[in-house]
Scaffold this motif. Structure first.
Motif, short mmCIF file in Angstrom:
data_model
loop_
_atom_site.label_atom_id
_atom_site.label_comp_id
_atom_site.label_asym_id
_atom_site.label_seq_id
_atom_site.Cartn_x
_atom_site.Cartn_y
_atom_site.Cartn_z
N ASP A 43 45.85 48.39 35.04
CA ASP A 43 45.58 49.02 33.75
C ASP A 43 46.32 48.33 32.60
O ASP A 43 46.08 48.64 31.44
CB ASP A 43 45.94 50.50 33.78
N SER A 44 47.19 47.34 32.93
CA SER A 44 47.95 46.67 31.87
C SER A 44 47.99 45.15 31.99
O SER A 44 48.43 44.48 31.07
CB SER A 44 49.39 47.19 31.86
N GLN A 45 47.53 44.58 33.12
CA GLN A 45 47.64 43.14 33.33
C GLN A 45 46.38 42.57 33.96
O GLN A 45 45.74 43.22 34.80
CB GLN A 45 48.83 42.82 34.25
N GLN A 46 46.06 41.33 33.57
CA GLN A 46 45.02 40.58 34.24
C GLN A 46 45.58 39.95 35.51
O GLN A 46 46.77 39.62 35.59
CB GLN A 46 44.48 39.47 33.33
N GLU A 47 44.74 39.77 36.49
CA GLU A 47 45.15 39.16 37.75
C GLU A 47 44.92 37.65 37.71
O GLU A 47 43.91 37.17 37.19
CB GLU A 47 44.35 39.75 38.90
N GLN A 48 45.84 36.90 38.27
CA GLN A 48 45.68 35.47 38.47
C GLN A 48 45.56 35.21 39.98
O GLN A 48 46.39 35.68 40.77
CB GLN A 48 46.86 34.70 37.90
N LEU A 49 44.53 34.49 40.38
CA LEU A 49 44.30 34.17 41.78
C LEU A 49 44.56 32.69 42.03
O LEU A 49 44.30 31.84 41.16
CB LEU A 49 42.85 34.49 42.17
N SER A 50 45.05 32.36 43.21
CA SER A 50 45.31 30.97 43.58
C SER A 50 45.23 30.84 45.09
O SER A 50 45.14 31.85 45.81
CB SER A 50 46.70 30.52 43.09
N GLY A 66 49.33 50.52 42.43
CA GLY A 66 49.24 50.45 40.98
C GLY A 66 47.91 50.97 40.46
O GLY A 66 46.92 51.09 41.19
N LYS A 67 47.88 51.28 39.17
CA LYS A 67 46.66 51.77 38.52
C LYS A 67 45.72 50.61 38.24
O LYS A 67 46.14 49.51 37.90
CB LYS A 67 47.01 52.49 37.22
N LEU A 68 44.43 50.92 38.35
CA LEU A 68 43.41 49.89 38.20
C LEU A 68 42.82 49.87 36.80
O LEU A 68 42.62 50.92 36.18
CB LEU A 68 42.27 50.11 39.20
N GLY A 69 42.52 48.67 36.33
CA GLY A 69 41.74 48.47 35.12
C GLY A 69 40.37 47.95 35.50
O GLY A 69 39.63 48.60 36.22
N SER A 121 47.50 36.64 44.99
CA SER A 121 47.31 37.41 43.77
C SER A 121 48.62 37.57 43.03
O SER A 121 49.69 37.73 43.64
CB SER A 121 46.74 38.79 44.11
N SER A 122 48.53 37.55 41.72
CA SER A 122 49.71 37.81 40.89
C SER A 122 50.03 39.29 40.78
O SER A 122 51.10 39.66 40.30
CB SER A 122 49.49 37.24 39.49
N LEU A 123 49.11 40.17 41.26
CA LEU A 123 49.30 41.61 41.11
C LEU A 123 49.34 42.36 42.43
O LEU A 123 50.05 43.36 42.55
CB LEU A 123 48.16 42.21 40.25
N TRP A 124 48.55 41.93 43.41
CA TRP A 124 48.36 42.71 44.62
C TRP A 124 48.88 41.94 45.83
O TRP A 124 48.88 40.71 45.84
CB TRP A 124 46.88 43.07 44.79
N THR A 125 49.28 42.67 46.86
CA THR A 125 49.89 42.03 48.02
C THR A 125 48.88 41.37 48.93
O THR A 125 49.24 40.47 49.71
CB THR A 125 50.70 43.06 48.82
N GLY A 126 47.64 41.82 48.89
CA GLY A 126 46.60 41.24 49.73
C GLY A 126 45.28 41.20 48.99
O GLY A 126 44.95 42.12 48.24
N ARG A 127 44.51 40.13 49.20
CA ARG A 127 43.20 39.99 48.55
C ARG A 127 42.21 39.38 49.54
O ARG A 127 42.51 38.38 50.22
CB ARG A 127 43.28 39.12 47.30
N ARG A 128 41.02 39.99 49.57
CA ARG A 128 39.96 39.49 50.46
C ARG A 128 38.62 39.69 49.75
O ARG A 128 38.42 40.67 49.01
CB ARG A 128 39.99 40.25 51.80
N PHE A 129 37.68 38.77 50.01
CA PHE A 129 36.38 38.79 49.34
C PHE A 129 35.30 38.56 50.39
O PHE A 129 35.43 37.65 51.22
CB PHE A 129 36.30 37.72 48.26
#
Length: 600
Positions: free
Chosen positions: A71-78, A127-130, A100-108
């Motif tokens: 709700d306050s930051q954009q995510e950066q992926l690498s 965390g809260k989602l935007g 992810s710069s925000l989340w501990t795990g990411r999958r697509f």
């Protein structure tokens, strides 16, 4: 057994023989999947990208990963890594992971079926989602990358235009790909003003519409739509940014009302393939239904639901606006009795009376105004004695007349009913039951449908976005039918999620400048039928010219339930129908009613 390909192994996959061959240069790694309706090229890179083709032409080029903002930051992926598997049934699945710069795990997850493509993203953390993006990691500005990582991280669109099933007051359904679109509820800031009039941005006619767009290239139409399990539509709209400097983006915005506390799965985005935009919409709707992403209609159809409608709204307008008056002041028992008497003298065989804005003391109070309606029960009984039924117009979750304890309070002001609060439901249900059981009304016409579209509003029960609207409508529908099983609840929620709480949908308002009304309303009707509504209220063209109004009156019986909104003259041009037209309309409606008898 399944086959597995890593991006680090450059290859081409061709369906049919399903042969695999390697490129000489790993830096040019490309994998191709061919299906009957489309083909996909998957190119290595940071991030890997897909090119979706129809009949050998690229329609979209998209990254395999998408951003998930707080709700306050954009995510950066690498550090994107991905793999491709072929299933025994000939389908394919692409799985990507990233840091992810925000989340501990990411999958697509991408899934490739013969007739469609599905995409979904997953996250773990807290965390809260935007914004949950689809096919991008941010939004490009007009002249620079904006919050994206550049063109590699957004959608490149090769289509030349797109179709939206979201009617607007310009009656425009097709748009250049540069034009943005809110498919759902909007805060109104994009609708222009009296001095900057943008009728193509004035939406809310279908509220919400299908969460879907279809993109055109040559002879093909490719649909993009989203779906979630009922209960998970906790966002107000599907947003399309339009194609900009770095490309286009699609997203939903949770506005901080939904939080991750462990694992998160986004709605599913589907690509459907057709050669007509409405066929693509039909494929999308069938996909929703097959996967449990919609609801089913209740079996409450009754013969009287189909009878012609008289609603007094346009007559209220005709008799007030030209002299600077307020239409809602004319929603009185005396006026409705007078207008009905005029229609009876003309021999018009209508079966439903809609008492429009504003019969109640407060818009949100569900209590008749005794000054305007000294004997609503007697009025309803009189209509019943003549074989008619009566509906009351109601806005959704309005603040007017509500006790503060049932309100969404912002800076000391009641912004609307707190629909997720159990005390509000406990208050609302007896109000509905009283109107149906004690006063005798036969149902409701729901209007002014909107959802919270700004962050920071204290909503109870985590009920936000489209689900906020769905809950109010369900309470209205459920309690009305408990009190009177053959009641009618008419809505404008032309979205498959709302079938469970709607008997009839209304094709809704027609703007003053609308011409060729029958064709435009037939298109609205097709969208509604595809979305799951067999019974439609045709509304009225009272705001247009006499010619356009009359053309539509003649066409109404072939589109849905005929409806009349005035008894004297049109709203803006102030033209009065002739006696011959009134007589012809009465005959047309009698023929329509006879046809209903033969059909049943």
């Amino acid at each position: 057994m399944s086959s597995l390909l890593r991006w680090r192994l450059p290859a081409i996959l061709v369906s049919g023989a399903l042969t695999v061959s390697a490129f000489a240069q790993p830096s040019n790694s490309t994998t191709t999947i061919r299906m009957p309706a489309y083909s996909v090229e998957i190119r290595a890179g940071e991030p890997p990208r897909l090119t979706i083709e129809r009949d050998g032409e690229a329609v979209f080029e998209v990254p395999v990963v998408s951003g998930l903002a707080s709700d306050s930051q954009q995510e950066q992926l690498s550090g994107v890594d991905s793999s491709l598997r072929q299933g025994d049934d000939g389908t394919w699945e692409l799985i990507a992971t990233a840091k992810s710069s925000l989340w501990t795990g990411r999958r697509f997850q991408w899934r490739f079926f013969p007739d469609r493509i599905e995409f979904r993203q997953f996250a773990s953390g807290h965390g809260k989602l935007g914004r949950s993006y689809f096919l991008s990691n941010g939004v490009s500005n007009r002249w620079d990358n904006g919050t994206t990582g550049g063109r590699a991280w957004t959608t490149t669109i090769d289509a030349d235009r797109y179709f939206s099933p979201n009617p607007n007051h310009a009656n425009q359904f097709e748009f250049n790909i540069a034009m943005p679109q809110t498919v759902g509820f909007s805060d109104g800031s994009k609708g222009g003003s009296d001095s900057d009039f943008r009728p193509e941005r004035i939406i809310g006619i279908f509220a919400p519409p299908p969460l879907f767009l279809a993109f055109h290239l040559d002879k093909t139409w490719t649909g993009i739509g989203i779906g979630a399990k009922p209960g998970d539509y906790l966002f107000p709209a599907l947003e399309y940014t339009g194609s900009r400097y770095a490309g286009a983006s699609f997203y939903i915005d949770y506005l901080g009302y939904k939080a991750i506390d462990g694992d998160f799965a986004s709605p599913v985005l589907s690509f459907t393939f057709a050669y007509d935009p409405l066929d693509a919409l039909a494929a999308y709707t069938a996909w929703l239904d097959k996967n449990g992403l919609s609801t089913s209609a209740a079996a409450h159809d009754a013969a009287w639901h189909h009878l012609p409608v008289f609603c007094g709204w346009a007559e209220q307008t005709v008799e007030s606006v030209p002299s600077g008056g307020a239409p809602n002041k004319l929603a009185t028992q005396a006026n409705y009795e007078k207008w009905i008497a005029i229609l009876e003298q003309r021999g018009l065989p209508f079966g439903t009376v809609v008492i429009d804005d504003k019969w109640q003391q407060g818009y949100g109070s569900f209590e008749p105004d005794p000054q305007k309606w000294p004997d609503m029960k007697g009025f309803v009984a009189a209509q019943h004695a003549k074989g008619r039924h009566v509906l009351l117009w109601v806005p959704l979750a309005h603040s007017d007349g509500l006790p503060e304890s049932l309100c969404i309070m912002v800076q000391g002001k009641c912004m609307g009913a707190d629909v997720g609060k159990p005390e509000y439901e406990a208050w609302l249900r007896p109000c509905i039951r009283h109107l149906v059981q004690d006063i005798g009304v036969d149902g409701f016409k729901e209007d002014w449908v909107d959802a919270p579209t700004v962050p920071g509003v204290p909503l109870s029960g985590g009920l936000a976005g489209i689900e906020f609207v769905r809950r109010f409508q369900w309470i209205l529908y459920d309690e009305t039918h408990k009190a009177k099983p053959d009641a009618l609840v008419e809505t404008q929620t032309v979205n498959a999620l709302f079938r469970e709480s709607s008997d009839v949908t209304r094709l809704n308002d027609i703007w003053y400048a609308t011409r060729n009304v029958p064709d435009m309303m037939r298109l609205r009707a097709r969208i509604a039928h595809i979305s799951g509504w067999p019974v439609l209220d045709t509304d009225n063209a009272s705001s247009t010219t006499l010619k356009d109004w009359w053309d539509y009156m003649l066409a109404q019986p072939s589109i849905g339930i005929p409806a009349l909104y005035f008894v004297s003259k049109t709203e803006s041009t102030q033209e009065a129908p002739t006696d011959a037209q009134w007589s012809a309309l009465a005959g047309l409606w009698r023929s329509y009613i006879e046809s209903l008898k033969s059909e049943r």
